[in-house]
Design a protein around this motif. Sequence first.
Motif, PDB file in Angstrom:
ATOM      1  N   MET B 146     -10.122   9.636 -17.360  1.00 22.81           N
ATOM      2  CA  MET B 146      -9.225  10.762 -17.660  1.00 22.81           C
ATOM      3  C   MET B 146      -8.164  10.912 -16.559  1.00 22.81           C
ATOM      4  SD  MET B 146     -10.424  14.644 -18.419  1.00 22.81           S
ATOM      5  CE  MET B 146     -10.287  15.151 -16.723  1.00 22.81           C
ATOM      6  N   ILE B 147      -8.614  10.831 -15.309  1.00 23.96           N
ATOM      7  CA  ILE B 147      -7.679  10.968 -14.178  1.00 23.96           C
ATOM      8  C   ILE B 147      -6.715   9.788 -14.140  1.00 23.96           C
ATOM      9  CG2 ILE B 147      -7.512  11.078 -11.652  1.00 23.96           C
ATOM     10  CD1 ILE B 147     -10.236  12.617 -11.767  1.00 23.96           C
ATOM     11  N   ASP B 149      -5.664   8.001 -16.611  1.00 25.08           N
ATOM     12  CA  ASP B 149      -4.666   8.169 -17.678  1.00 25.08           C
ATOM     13  C   ASP B 149      -3.558   9.122 -17.231  1.00 25.08           C
ATOM     14  OD1 ASP B 149      -5.966   6.439 -19.334  1.00 25.08           O
ATOM     15  OD2 ASP B 149      -7.011   7.989 -20.508  1.00 25.08           O
ATOM     16  N   GLU B 150      -3.947  10.141 -16.465  1.00 25.02           N
ATOM     17  CA  GLU B 150      -2.977  11.137 -15.998  1.00 25.02           C
ATOM     18  C   GLU B 150      -2.001  10.559 -14.967  1.00 25.02           C
ATOM     19  OE1 GLU B 150      -4.601  14.777 -14.345  1.00 25.02           O
ATOM     20  OE2 GLU B 150      -5.838  14.993 -16.150  1.00 25.02           O
TER      21      GLU B 150
END
Lengths: 149, 444
Positions: B146-147, B149-150
């Motif tokens: 998730m991180i 992707d950010e």
Amino acid sequence: MKDEKKIDTKLIESLLKNFAESSVTKLSLKQDIMEIKAKKSSKVLYKRNTVIQHEKTEYNNEMTKTNTTFIESDRVGRYFSVNPPDSPNRIKNGDFISKGNKIANIVSMNVVYDVIAPFDAVIIQCLGEDGKMIEYGQALFEVEANGGK
Amino acid sequence: MFKKILIANRGEIAVRIIRACKELGIKTVAVYSKADRDSYHRMLADEAVCIGEASSIDSYLYIPNIISACELTKAEAIHPGYGFLSENQNFVEICQAHGIKFIGPSLTTMLSMSDKAMAKKLAKDAGVPVLPGSEGALKDSAQARMIADEIGYPVIIKASFGGGGKGMRIANTGDEVEYYFEIAQNEALSSFGNSDVYIEKFVTNPKHVEIQILGDGKGNAVYLYERDCSVQRKHQKLVEESPCIVLNNKQRLEISKAARDLAAMIKYEGAGTLEFLFENNNFYFMEMNTRLQVEHPVTEMVCGIDLVKEQILIACGEHKGLDQNNIIQKGHAIECRINAEDAFNGFLPDAGKIEELLIPGGFNIRVDTFVYTGFTIPSHYDSMIAKLIVYGKDREEAILKMKSALSEFKVEGISTTIPFHIKIMENSEFLSGKYTTRLLEQNI
């Protein structure tokens, strides 16, 4: 009648006197029919380390210069003999040390560590001085060892 | 002032520290291994104590013998140099327990800066630019993805307590993040005893720029500007220079002040270095080295300040006060690390006897070394045998001076990196000053 010779007591006395002064412990003398057996038995006064010295003598028969080595310190610290200077048990030149004997102390970071004889040896020279600083690898004893380290 | 200092190190840095002590009127105690009996640092010090066998783990890293040597010689402080015990928290703690002053930062500072995630958080709090990434250790691979992707790919997964490239994985996609996450965790656990990993943006072609700071331990700190250490091979620096010519003054001051603010915030004591990656005009904080750096002389040359003396004065509480106004960066300095390695044969380390040594000299040429003609280089330690540092009024003069000094430098009997450095000094990418950490793999 059988010819019997008279015992020469003077000769025997002289022999015994010489024997008493000698280090011989047993004497046998046989001349014709005459036979004298004498055995000297006396109390042996052993000094301390007599056994060690005896073993050292035997040891030295096989020694060569190549057996001379050093027992070194395995740490940095302050050297102390195992026994105080006036103690008869203090290790000195000529003493025999057996593998596993405690032969010195080294005080490091307030902890007393034992120096253990790594092999059987005879002390040639004690090199450590009580209270003096010792480096890692510094020679503590010059020794003659059987077969080296 | 300290009366006596023990130097818990070897090689050129031990010699460097002994010299500073002599100039300050401080007696010195050298410690050495059995392999370093003939080392120059042993001869130069007022006292020398053998602390162990050749292997570092039995000598320069063996804390009881070093502490014991310090107590028995009545040295009041220990200068750890760099490497060995310089960033070892146990050592700092033991020094404290024995009433010995460790010349360096406090245990608390060292602890917070050795935890990379914590260091990053502190840096962020002080306004130091950091790489975008996770805050602290990651919980699981889903969070890592998730991180990632950010912040955008590529990303790098790193061990929180790691170093030396272990526990590090570069991922170019989300699937790769998930795949590498567990591997990195396991590697971190087996190498550093802690499985914590974090994730951050991977900078592909940066410069390695670092800021030298000095702190008094009471919340005052100064910066001594930057060093460009981008000439590296496998993360080992080979050439360092100051200033970094691609920075403009605004960038230089901004990053220097941010580094100083972090040092002041954590009440840093002594000399320290904040390492940054610099790419596309952005700085990203990597880590803080809580010790003296190998390349500290280039800063000394351009700032005219003896960093080792400053460390000692701060440690004994006799520093007259750090004043930023007294620190002016002037001219240009370059350092070449002369290693006993065959640069044209895979940088294979070489050891053996130095048959002949001719050291270059002249105006603004400095050689920090511990070797001499007839000295046999032990094979047990790192291969650096000397640092050649030159100072010129500008970069052009410094490079010319370095080329001249390198051509004069003769070491017979072993292979050295001198011919390799001559090639670097002639490389167009290096001469442009725009080179990055990939200079060697791309050009030489």
